[in-house]
Design a protein around this motif. Structure first.
Motif, mmCIF file in Angstrom:
data_model
loop_
_atom_site.group_PDB
_atom_site.id
_atom_site.type_symbol
_atom_site.label_atom_id
_atom_site.label_comp_id
_atom_site.label_asym_id
_atom_site.label_seq_id
_atom_site.Cartn_x
_atom_site.Cartn_y
_atom_site.Cartn_z
ATOM 1 N N ALA A 1 37.360 38.133 42.311
ATOM 2 C CA ALA A 1 38.186 39.348 42.186
ATOM 3 C C ALA A 1 39.346 39.071 41.235
ATOM 4 N N PRO A 2 39.728 40.067 40.420
ATOM 5 C CA PRO A 2 40.781 39.806 39.430
ATOM 6 C C PRO A 2 42.163 39.600 40.027
ATOM 7 N N TRP A 3 42.415 40.188 41.214
ATOM 8 C CA TRP A 3 43.756 40.087 41.797
ATOM 9 C C TRP A 3 43.696 39.764 43.288
ATOM 10 N N LEU A 4 44.592 38.893 43.712
ATOM 11 C CA LEU A 4 44.855 38.651 45.138
ATOM 12 C C LEU A 4 46.318 39.006 45.348
ATOM 13 N N VAL A 5 46.572 39.965 46.219
ATOM 14 C CA VAL A 5 47.978 40.296 46.514
ATOM 15 C C VAL A 5 48.283 39.696 47.892
#
Ligand code: FMN
Length: 221
Positions: free
Chosen positions: A121-125
């Motif tokens: 996935a491109p982002w982990l918040v």
């Protein structure tokens, strides 16, 4: 103690009742289209979109307006790789030792210790809760209703990402203390969850779940 100046409430919008009903129905319909996916595409998502979704999360109400949250948005492949490695280690331990009842609850979802989405996935918040506040001079002060406030902000974040057209997965490695040290967060912060987000993989599949109906979740008196 200084009190806030008070302003007229200019941000409120009133709608005719018919429009209100239509808006409430369409918002509920939109939220019901949200599904957790565990299969993400590696297609990039611009930082500006993630910023706006975090901005939405930061509009959440909080106990005594202490806003006891911090969001770390990770797109760096090396940091994601390290988060995945640490999360998989924690998860292997979890799946080996978790109570049978907990494993039985997870069984139908088909989850396991493999967390490849933490890299694809491109982002982990990563959502952090400030257990207590620290002022500029190092003084500490108590925070009230931290879990409730951060829970609401996390809900806003997930809803905003969904509204923007992204898929999400709420990931809660157990234990997740490694996130604070890996992301170099101060000791007054505790990781609450990782919101994995991006486009779903073209072949993403989701378990067929049934949500409780209105009469099952609400009582009107
Ligand atoms: C607090 C919380 C923790 C969760 N932790 C995990 C997790 O660690 N791994 C996972 O695969 N899903 C996790 N989920 C996702 C749930 O399994 C998912 O929301 C649930 O099955 C309902 O599916 P839906 O989101 O598609 O409605 C979590 C959800 C919540 C709210």
């Amino acid at each position: 103690m200084t009190s806030f100046p008070f302003d007229p409430l200019t941000s409120y919008r009133e709608y005719p009742p018919v429009e209100m009903l239509a808006r409430s129905r369409s918002f509920a319909d939109e939220l019901h289209r949200r599904r957790t996916t565990r299969h993400f595409s590696d297609r990039p998502v611009s930082r500006e979109i993630i910023e706006q979704c975090i901005r939405a999360a930061g509009s959440a109400p909080s106990g005594a307006h202490q806003q006891p949250w911090h969001f770390v948005a990770v797109s760096d492949p090396d940091v994601k790789r390290r988060i995945r490695a640490a999360a998989e280690e924690a998860e292997r331990e979890f799946y080996d030792t978790a109570p049978a009842e907990w494993l039985a609850a997870l069984g139908p979802l088909g989850t396991d210790a493999n967390k490849s989405y933490l890299e694809s996935a491109p982002w982990l918040v990563v959502v952090f809760a400030e257990k207590y506040g620290v002022s500029a001079d190092g003084e500490t002060h108590k925070h009230y209703y931290v879990n409730e406030s951060v829970g609401i902000a996390s809900g806003f974040l997930i809803a905003a990402l969904h509204h923007a057209g992204l898929a999400t997965l709420t990931h809660t490695p157990n234990p997740m203390g490694f996130l604070g040290s890996l992301l170099q967060r101060p000791v007054n912060e505790k990781a609450i969850m990782v919101v994995v987000t991006g486009y779903p993989a073209p072949d993403a599949r989701v378990p067929r779940l049934v949500r409780k109906s209105l009469p099952e979740i609400a009582t009107f008196r």
